[in-house]
Design an enzyme around this catalytic site. Sequence first.
Site, PDB file in Angstrom:
ATOM      1  N   ASP A 151      45.836  43.463  39.628  1.00 40.46           N
ATOM      2  CA  ASP A 151      44.393  43.708  39.709  1.00 40.46           C
ATOM      3  C   ASP A 151      43.994  44.797  38.706  1.00 40.46           C
ATOM      4  OD1 ASP A 151      41.762  43.498  40.367  1.00 40.46           O
ATOM      5  OD2 ASP A 151      41.966  44.167  42.445  1.00 40.46           O
ATOM      6  N   PHE A 185      40.019  41.774  31.927  1.00 46.64           N
ATOM      7  CA  PHE A 185      40.037  42.291  30.560  1.00 46.64           C
ATOM      8  C   PHE A 185      38.650  42.589  29.982  1.00 46.64           C
ATOM      9  CE2 PHE A 185      44.563  40.666  29.442  1.00 46.64           C
ATOM     10  CZ  PHE A 185      45.094  41.745  30.109  1.00 46.64           C
ATOM     11  N   ARG A 186      37.584  42.289  30.731  1.00 44.32           N
ATOM     12  CA  ARG A 186      36.224  42.732  30.352  1.00 44.32           C
ATOM     13  C   ARG A 186      35.710  42.139  29.059  1.00 44.32           C
ATOM     14  NH1 ARG A 186      36.063  44.431  35.454  1.00 44.32           N
ATOM     15  NH2 ARG A 186      37.046  46.444  35.844  1.00 44.32           N
ATOM     16  N   GLY A 193      38.132  50.183  40.807  1.00 43.68           N
ATOM     17  CA  GLY A 193      39.141  49.486  40.002  1.00 43.68           C
ATOM     18  C   GLY A 193      40.153  50.443  39.407  1.00 43.68           C
TER      19      GLY A 193
END
Length: 432
Positions: free
Chosen positions: A300, A59-60, A319
Amino acid sequence: MVDLWLKDAKIVPENMIVSLGIEDGKIAALKKIAPKREECINLRESVILPGLIDAHVHFRDPGLTYKEDFRTGTMAAAAGGFTTVIDMPNTRPPTDTAKAFKEKLKIADHKSLVDYGLHAGVGKLKDIKNLFKLKPASFKLYMDLLDDDTLEGIFREIKNLQNDGGQEPLISLHCEDKETVESSTLKMRSKGRDKPELYARARPVLAETTAVSKALKLAGKYGLKIHICHVSTEESLGLIDEAKKSGLKVTSEITPHHLLLNSSYLRKCGNFAKTNPPLRDQKDKVEIGSLNDVDIIGTDHAPHTIPEKEQNVWNALPGIPNLDATLPLLLTQIKQRNLTFTDLKRLLCENPAIIFNIKNKGFIKRGMDADFVVVDMRKEGIIEPDKFKSKAKYSPFKGFKVKGMPVMTMVRGNVVMEDDHLSKNQGNFIYS
Ligand code: DOR
Ligand code: ZN
Ligand code: ZN
C-alpha cells in the site's frame, strides 16, 4: 549456451547452492555448478528469492506526480527488491475509463523500471466492459466512498462480465464502511481536539468488520471472486477465514504497517503514521502469528509530501510509502525467527502471482521469467527515509534497525538495481 549464469545462489528454504542459467529473460537452467567460460555473475552463496510482487501501490501518475511518478515509484520498487508492481486507480484522472487506462499504460511503458499491471477503478457502469478488455488486474472499489446500492450495482455489472465467459473478473476492496466512518469521524471531530491518536477511533474496527461482512455477502450472492486489501484486525481475518471455509472465493492482504506497528505509532510519529484503515490498538491488530491465514503482503505504498502530512490530523493526507523499507523489515523478522523464507515467498511472490493471474512469475523454476532479488542476510542498516528512492521521504519505520537487505534486483534477466545503482526503464505490462 545461455546468455548469463547466476553462479552459486542459495535457494531457500532448502539452503541449496545452485547456478541459474538465463536465456531470453527466462530461467533456462538450474544446475549445481555453472559451466566455465560462460558469462556469469557470482553471487557467492547469497540468498536468492523470486522477484517480489507488490499488488498494491499508488504511483500518483498521472495528475499527482509531485508526490510520486512511475519512474520514482518503480525506482523505490527496484531498490526494495520488487520486480512487479500493480498500480491503484486513484490517480487524476482516475483509471476508470478505457481511455485513462490506456494513457496510464503509456506512462508506465515510458517510465517503469520493473514490470507492471494496473487495477481499474469504477466510475460509470457502462465503462466496465471496455475496461475489462484491457486486462486490469482487478476492479478496485473503495467502500468508504460507496453507498450500499451503488456497491451492489457494481457487483451486478461485474457479474455480467463473468457471464460473457473468458477470464474471471476479480474485485479488490478497500473495506471501511462509509456510514460508520462518517458517523465516527463526526463524533471524534466534534470533540474539538486534533491529536493524531484520535484518528484510530474515527475509523474504528467496526467500520472495517462491517465492510468486510458486506463484501463477503455480496461475493456469495453474486458468486464473484474478491480480494480484501489491507486487513487490519484479527476480527476481519476471522470473518474471511469463515467465508473461505464456506466455499467463498476470497483472498486477503496485509500491509507491513498493519503487521508491524500499532496505534501507539500515531502518538510517536504523528501523521506520518496516518493511513486508512488506521493502525490498530495492540489488542485488535493482526498478530504476526496469524500470517498463516493471510494470502499476501501488499505494501500500500501511498506517498504524499511532507507538508501534506504536517497538518492537523483531520486534514493531513493518509498513506505511508513502503516500497523501499518493506523487504529489509521482513528479512529482519526472519532473522528474529518471527517469519520464515517460506512465508515470505508465499506472501510476496507465489500468492500474488496466483491471485492476480501473473503467468511466468513468482517462482524460481525453469521456464519462468528471470525475476530475482538477491539479499545479503548479514548486511545491517537503519531505515532512513531521507535515502528512499521514492519522492516521499518520511516513514513511521524511521530509525528501525534492520538486518538483511536486498543487494541486487533483476527483471527478466536485466539487473535493475545493484547496491545503490538503478537502471533505466525496462518494464513490461504483465498481461500483454
Ligand atoms: O492510507 C491510504 N492512502 N489509504 C487509501 O485507501 C488510499 C491511500 C492513498 O491513495 O493515499
Ligand atoms: Zn485502501
Ligand atoms: Zn491503497
